[in-house]
Design a protein around this motif. Structure first.
Motif, short mmCIF file in Angstrom:
data_model
loop_
_atom_site.label_atom_id
_atom_site.label_comp_id
_atom_site.label_asym_id
_atom_site.label_seq_id
_atom_site.Cartn_x
_atom_site.Cartn_y
_atom_site.Cartn_z
N VAL A 31 11.21 4.42 0.17
CA VAL A 31 10.70 5.59 -0.19
C VAL A 31 9.02 5.57 -0.80
O VAL A 31 8.38 6.38 -0.97
N GLY A 32 8.98 4.15 -0.46
CA GLY A 32 7.46 3.87 -0.83
C GLY A 32 6.27 4.00 0.00
O GLY A 32 5.07 4.22 -0.26
N CYS A 33 6.54 4.40 1.35
CA CYS A 33 5.35 4.44 2.21
C CYS A 33 4.76 5.74 2.19
O CYS A 33 5.61 6.70 2.14
N VAL A 34 3.36 5.91 1.94
CA VAL A 34 2.80 6.93 1.76
C VAL A 34 1.65 7.48 3.03
O VAL A 34 1.09 8.16 3.28
N HIS A 35 2.35 6.54 4.43
CA HIS A 35 1.64 6.75 5.37
C HIS A 35 0.17 6.71 5.48
O HIS A 35 -0.64 7.57 6.36
N CYS A 36 -0.39 5.85 4.89
CA CYS A 36 -1.96 5.66 4.53
C CYS A 36 -2.68 4.97 6.05
O CYS A 36 -3.65 5.09 6.28
N GLY A 37 -1.81 4.35 6.44
CA GLY A 37 -2.34 3.52 7.68
C GLY A 37 -3.02 2.27 7.36
O GLY A 37 -3.51 1.67 8.37
N MET A 38 -2.94 1.94 6.05
CA MET A 38 -3.69 0.56 5.76
C MET A 38 -3.16 -0.69 6.37
O MET A 38 -3.88 -1.58 6.35
N CYS A 39 -1.81 -0.60 6.82
CA CYS A 39 -1.34 -1.71 7.25
C CYS A 39 -1.53 -1.79 8.73
O CYS A 39 -1.27 -2.84 9.48
N ASN A 40 -2.10 -0.80 9.38
CA ASN A 40 -2.05 -0.90 11.06
C ASN A 40 -2.51 -1.88 11.43
O ASN A 40 -1.94 -2.56 12.58
N PRO A 57 3.20 -0.04 12.12
CA PRO A 57 4.36 -0.47 11.22
C PRO A 57 5.30 0.72 10.59
O PRO A 57 6.51 0.78 10.56
N SER A 58 4.35 1.71 10.20
CA SER A 58 5.06 2.88 9.47
C SER A 58 6.02 3.52 10.46
O SER A 58 6.94 4.00 9.98
N TYR A 59 5.61 3.98 11.96
CA TYR A 59 6.41 4.38 12.76
C TYR A 59 7.82 3.65 12.98
O TYR A 59 8.83 4.29 12.92
N ILE A 114 2.15 -7.84 3.50
CA ILE A 114 0.95 -8.49 2.50
C ILE A 114 0.07 -7.67 2.55
O ILE A 114 -0.86 -7.54 1.55
N ASN A 115 -0.09 -6.61 3.50
CA ASN A 115 -1.27 -5.77 3.52
C ASN A 115 -1.01 -4.39 3.09
O ASN A 115 -1.90 -3.43 3.48
N CYS A 116 0.08 -4.25 2.67
CA CYS A 116 0.50 -2.76 1.97
C CYS A 116 0.39 -2.61 0.69
O CYS A 116 0.85 -3.35 -0.09
N PRO A 117 -0.50 -1.83 0.31
CA PRO A 117 -0.81 -1.46 -1.12
C PRO A 117 0.53 -1.06 -1.83
O PRO A 117 0.45 -1.08 -3.28
N MET A 118 1.27 -0.40 -1.31
CA MET A 118 2.42 0.08 -2.01
C MET A 118 3.72 -0.70 -2.00
O MET A 118 4.75 -0.61 -2.44
N GLY A 119 3.58 -2.10 -1.58
CA GLY A 119 4.48 -2.99 -1.55
C GLY A 119 5.70 -2.70 -0.69
O GLY A 119 6.54 -3.34 -0.65
N VAL A 120 5.38 -2.01 0.61
CA VAL A 120 6.34 -1.69 1.62
C VAL A 120 6.72 -3.00 2.38
O VAL A 120 5.78 -3.35 3.12
N ASP A 121 7.85 -3.29 2.33
CA ASP A 121 8.22 -4.60 3.37
C ASP A 121 8.85 -3.80 4.57
O ASP A 121 10.20 -4.07 5.00
N THR A 122 8.07 -3.73 5.50
CA THR A 122 8.31 -3.21 6.96
C THR A 122 9.27 -4.09 7.57
O THR A 122 10.33 -3.62 8.14
N ALA A 123 8.97 -5.46 7.71
CA ALA A 123 9.92 -6.42 8.27
C ALA A 123 11.32 -6.15 7.77
O ALA A 123 12.01 -6.51 8.54
S1 SF4 Z 1 3.56 0.67 4.91
FE1 SF4 Z 1 2.00 0.67 3.26
S2 SF4 Z 1 -0.04 0.26 4.09
FE2 SF4 Z 1 1.39 1.13 5.95
S3 SF4 Z 1 1.31 3.21 5.96
FE3 SF4 Z 1 3.14 2.77 4.55
S4 SF4 Z 1 2.08 2.85 2.62
FE4 SF4 Z 1 0.55 2.57 4.07
#
Ligand code: SF4
Ligand code: SF4
Length: 594
Positions: A31-40, A57-59, A114-123
């Protein structure tokens, strides 16, 4: 064609299993991802394919997110079009697409995490998706084969118990001979040892010298240690496939053996995912009681150095070295400084790689990628950033404390023609050792680690004396080279230029060993390999694949027939070839005698 709106059985099973996996950590990332793209830009796939939004990563995480939204989140029930829940997987074709995304476009390296400000663990979400798919039988063939071997044989490379014990005995005998000291041996199943040492099956199958070098270090430190006859595999394919059950079983095999023998501390050889799984994850997956300490052999070597238990001469490692942080050992387990401390003690020219530590880029072989040949082209393209990092160091040697990274980096170095060598800390520590006067450093342990044994020089002592070897290769100069190497080591050599000729000569001459190239005109080595294994008159002949074929692992992992007894990549080092061939035959002889 209109999409089938009816959910298939597999999709229903996945949805059911998802509901059992919703921990706080998982839901937080869902639920934490705001799709900001900062992790891209953290992801090596995005850097290599900047115009493809499917690499972000968000996709990748959205694929499992859609399933979650559709079944568990009110937004997906009330506004399915808004949150993408209407696009959640419905049929088996969708699952194949999800397989290619989760296994083929992410190495679970956690750099985006580690580059997500929302703490989303994509892995973690990607591993979750892999687990849901594996549970319904949707996975790459390589993952299926390796998982099966780990479930059924007890280690992920399908090494049989007798082959493992033979290899340990071989290394133990060499250590004793090298040191001329009959107490220098590799103990197996010793009760109440202070240290129990577990390894990666890759060491047994392709790199036994690391076992000997570790044994030398334990011996030099005067350690009371042991290895195991069973439960010796510290690796864990459950981490890669997402199968928590397999993950728990693998960990439990090791933990139970430590408890049975009463060892004080478990030391895990240099392997990123093996350390992460055994030291951390499998304790939770298995629920097994763990009442002993665990550490990476990196920490063990550093301890010996700091306590003065081993002495080293760093000038023995004077070439420039750099260090690659394994994603699992470093980013996921926090082992950053210890390997650097060791390197600074055992080498004279250490050059840091940038970025490093938490921000280091994956070797691109992580997440089980080396077992999935179908995704290799994309993986190697994504490795451009890793290749640039390596090149910028100007180092001739890249050191890494992970067997997976050894293979991943070797592939990158070969693909981008970087002319570097990959080593592990155990190589450099053993090479730098100063043994007391009565314990001279054996010559063999001071030379390049690729040289695993030295061929004797004359008469019946020649390592291949009395052996018949069939060399199969379409290139005349390669055949000539291999023929000379084998003949100089005492063998009688037959030649074949293609697969058909190989079968004919093998049936007629019954060689003791076949050295087989894979890329040949006419019947190629892959076809010949299968035919040789199926033919009752040739199927018992050991085969060593000697190839520059970019997809040679497919042969190794394709188990319609038993795998080859060994493989070597071209160009081949002649001493290594002879030592390897002699070992394959020694193992075969012991099997026949028993
Ligand atoms: S995983 Fe984090 S940094 Fe990446 S798009 Fe989502 S909120 Fe943004
Ligand atoms: S875990 Fe690594 S490979 Fe996967 S999306 Fe994140 S950065 Fe990319």
């Amino acid at each position: 064609m209109a999409k089938n709106k009816e959910k298939t059985h597999k999709v229903k099973m996945m949805e059911k299993q998802l509901s059992t996996k919703l921990s706080r950590q998982v839901v937080g990332s869902l639920v934490g991802c705001v799709h900001c793209g900062m992790c891209n830009d953290s992801c090596h796939y995005v850097l290599a394919f900047p115009d493809d939004p499917k690499m972000t990563p968000s996709y990748k995480a959205d694929q499992v997110r859609k399933l979650f939204k559709k079944n568990h989140d009110w937004t997906g029930k009330v506004f399915p079009w808004w949150v993408g829940a209407h696009k959640a997987a419905l049929n088996d074709e969708d699952l194949e697409t999800l397989k290619d995304i989760s296994f083929g476009t992410c190495t679970n390296c956690r750099r985006c995490t580690i580059n997500c400000p929302m703490g989303v663990d994509t892995a973690t979400l990607n591993r979750l998706m892999r687990g849901l798919l594996s549970n319904v039988g949707v996975m790459p063939e390589g993952v299926r084969v390796v998982s099966k071997d780990q479930w059924e044989i007890g280690n992920q490379m399908g090494v049989l118990k007798e082959d493992y014990l033979d290899t340990i005995e071989w290394m133990s005998e060499e250590l004793e001979e090298d040191l001329e000291h009959n107490e220098a041996e590799i103990p197996i199943d010793k009760q109440n040892a202070k240290v129990a040492y577990v390894i990666n099956p890759r060491e047994v199958k392709y790199d036994p010298r690391t076992i000997k070098k570790a044994a030398l270090i334990f011996w030099a430190a005067g350690e009371n240690w042991t290895m195991f006859s069973e439960g010796w595999d510290q690796t864990n394919f459950g981490l890669f496939s997402g199968d928590d059950q397999l993950g728990g079983v693998c960990g439990k095999r090791v933990y139970e053996k430590v408890a049975e023998l009463g060892a004080e501390k478990l030391v895990i050889s240099e392997c990123g995912h093996g350390y992460r799984s055994t030291r951390h994850e499998a304790v939770n997956w298995s629920g097994a009681p763990v009442e002993f300490e665990m550490e990476s052999s990196v920490n063990t070597m550093l301890r010996y150095l700091k306590e003065g238990k081993i002495k080293v001469d760093p000038t023995k490692n004077s070439e420039r070295v750099t260090y690659h942080d394994s994603c699992n050992l470093a980013r996921s387990c926090g082992v950053y400084e210890e390997p650097r401390e060791v390197l600074k003690l055992v080498t004279t020219d250490f050059e840091e790689m940038y970025p490093n530590r938490t921000e280091n880029f994956c070797c691109t072989g992580g997440g089980g990628a080396m077992s999935m040949e179908e995704y290799a082209p994309k993986r190697l393209t994504s490795a451009k950033v890793k290749a640039d990092q390596l090149k910028a160091t100007g180092a001739k040697i890249v050191v890494t404390s992970c067997h997976n990274c050894v293979d991943g980096l070797a592939d990158v170095i070969k693909h981008y023609d970087l002319g570097m060598e990959v080593k592990q800390l155990v190589d450099l520590v053993a090479d730098a050792l100063i043994l007391p006067e009565d314990k001279p450093v054996p010559e063999e342990l001071r030379i390049e680690p690729e040289e695993v044994a030295v061929a004797p020089t004359a008469g019946e002592d020649l390592p291949m004396a009395g052996r018949k070897v069939l060399v199969v290769d379409d290139e005349e100069d390669v055949r000539e080279f291999l023929k000379t190497v084998f003949e100089d080591s005492g063998a009688t050599v037959f030649e074949a230029r293609d697969g058909d000729e190989a079968l004919e000569v093998a049936r007629r001459e019954k060689p003791d060993l076949i050295s087989l190239d894979l890329s040949m005109p006419g019947k190629d080595g892959v076809e010949a390999f299968s035919d040789l294994r199926r033919d009752s008159s040739t199927q018992e002949i050991p085969i060593c694949v000697v190839t520059g074929h970019p997809e040679f692992r497919k042969v190794i992992y394709d188990r319609a027939v038993p795998p080859p007894e060994g493989y070597l990549e071209k160009p081949v080092d002649e001493d290594k070839l002879v030592a390897y061939a002699a070992h394959i035959l020694e193992v075969r002889d012991r099997k026949q005698d028993s």
